[in-house]
Scaffold this active site. Structure first.
Site, PDB file in Angstrom:
ATOM      1  N   CYS A 342     -39.050   8.410 -17.995  1.00  0.00           N
ATOM      2  CA  CYS A 342     -39.562   9.760 -17.648  1.00  0.00           C
ATOM      3  C   CYS A 342     -39.163  10.178 -16.233  1.00  0.00           C
ATOM      4  O   CYS A 342     -39.891  10.965 -15.595  1.00  0.00           O
ATOM      5  CB  CYS A 342     -41.078   9.876 -17.768  1.00  0.00           C
ATOM      6  SG  CYS A 342     -41.693   9.548 -19.407  1.00  0.00           S
ATOM      7  N   ALA A 343     -38.084   9.643 -15.732  1.00  0.00           N
ATOM      8  CA  ALA A 343     -37.650  10.000 -14.378  1.00  0.00           C
ATOM      9  C   ALA A 343     -36.123  10.010 -14.347  1.00  0.00           C
ATOM     10  O   ALA A 343     -35.502   9.169 -13.692  1.00  0.00           O
ATOM     11  CB  ALA A 343     -38.220   9.013 -13.360  1.00  0.00           C
TER      12      ALA A 343
END
Ligand SMILES: Cc1ncc(COP(=O)(O)O)c(C=O)c1O
Length: 400
Positions: A342-343
């Site tokens: 998620c990054a």
């Protein structure tokens, strides 16, 4: 934490198990006190209100914050969205690190498209992406910088950013700290951080249930609500109350989750977060040393001298991260996070996009044995991969 459940090494995603006392506190609340806090005056409402305010005090005490400016809501993501939507206006410039989670980057990109924001990225040190205060200060000095947003620790590499130093260097530009990976894992004194706001999850290092997040607001910084609705206060009015926490806490709260978070914070205060941090830092170093000794293993964003939380990312040459993660769970009961975390910006910065990494997330209940089992299992997978490669090559040789 071994036992039948396996070895849980995914504390970067969420904590497991929760702190001792959390499940009991949630159960007790549900069975004995579960009125709607602040709504009316009967005994269950009063009991629920009291339970929420006790939890708020425990959270504030643990994080060095003013309980009146400690807001409780659905998660770190919610509070980051709230602050960004409130503080940014058309044409503003925002400075971020290269390690931000999508909880920051997605709302920022949406606001960028809607408001015409300028988003400037501090690239940070070559190996880790961690920015020095001078770099952020240089970018923040460009007008019209309205806000600096920084993760306190990267959820991909575990590296801690010097947020207090940066906040001092960029003043008077306010800093929003995303403390999702540090609250409960690193001692935090919000009053000494010089940040305007600090958002964190209740379910990661704080060891509470999912569905609760915290926003700490410094004196002099006000935030417009992202969501409006009933608060139980000023029921005669169709406007949100002016005072905190009511202004930012619309709708019935997740009272059981908040009570659970309070119990977790009480436990953390008793154990001392500094002691938990030392223990997690020792285990993550043990993992790094063990993994680095395996041929083909590469650690990402790892600097042995730098401050960190209990997170570590690695890859094994020739092995897909997702397949390795599945294999660790299936064959050894070891639970890690594999792939992209998620990054995407952080993965790009660390050179692990789009394949991702295997991420180890150490928690307060992990042991040397847990880490040694992981190192052993990764070593076995790497050796098996090496043997397969060799036999593939020799079969290929025979065929020619
Ligand atoms: C650095 C960081 N920021 C924000 C978040 C979002 O937290 P939550 O999903 O609890 O809202 C996470 C969750 O993984 C995170 O790691």
């Amino acid at each position: 934490m071994t036992a039948l459940r396996g070895i849980y090494l995914d504390h970067g995603a969420t904590s497991f198990p929760k702190a001792p006392g959390v499940a009991d506190a949630v159960r007790r609340f549900l069975v004995e006190e579960a009125g709607n806090p602040g709504r009316g005056g009967h005994r269950l409402t009063v009991a629920a209100s009291r339970a929420i305010e006790q939890a708020r005090q425990l959270v504030a005490d643990l994080l060095g914050a003013d309980p009146e400016r400690t807001l409780l809501g659905p998660g770190a993501t919610f509070w980051i969205n709230t602050v960004l939507s409130s503080w940014l206006a058309p044409g503003d410039r925002v400075v971020v690190s290269a390690l931000e989670h999508n909880a920051v980057m997605r709302p920022l990109r949406r606001l960028e498209a809607r408001l015409g924001l300028e988003v400037a990225v501090a690239e940070g040190a070559p190996a880790t992406g961690v920015p020095a205060a001078e770099e952020v200060a240089r970018l923040a000095a460009v007008s019209p910088t309205r806000l600096v947003v920084l993760c306190h620790a990267s959820n991909v590499s575990g590296a801690v950013l010097p947020v207090a130093e940066i906040a001092a260097a960029v003043a008077p530009v306010p800093v929003l700290v995303d403390g999702a990976q540090t609250a409960g894992s690193l001692p935090i004194d919000f009053s000494g951080l010089a940040a305007a706001a600090f958002a964190c999850s209740g379910h990661k290092g704080l060891l509470g249930p999912a569905g609760v997040g915290v926003l700490l607001l410094a004196d002099g910084f006000e935030v417009e609500p992202l969501v409006c609705g009933g608060t139980g206060s000023r029921s005669e009015s169709e406007e949100m109350p002016e005072w905190l926490p009511d202004r930012l806490e619309a709708g019935t709260p997740n009272s059981p989750g908040i009570v659970g978070l309070g119990a977790a914070c009480a436990w953390l205060a008793e154990q001392l977060v500094a002691a938990i941090h030392d223990c997690e830092a020792g285990l993550v170093r043990r993992a790094a040393d063990g993994l680095a000794g395996i041929p083909g293993v590469r650690l990402h964003g790892w600097d042995p001298a730098a401050a960190r939380v209990g997170i570590l990312s690695f890859t094994v040459a020739g092995l897909d991260a997702g397949e390795l993660g599945d294999r660790l769970d299936r064959e050894r009961g070891i639970m890690v996070r594999a792939g992209l975390h998620c990054a995407p910006a952080a993965h790009r910065r660390l050179g692990t996009f789009p394949d991702g990494t295997v991420r180890v997330g150490i928690g307060p209940f992990n042991t040397d044995d847990d880490v040694d089992s992981l190192v052993d299992a990764v070593g076995e997978a790497a050796r098996a991969r090496g043997r397969n490669l060799k036999s593939g090559v020799s079969r290929g040789n025979q065929a020619t």
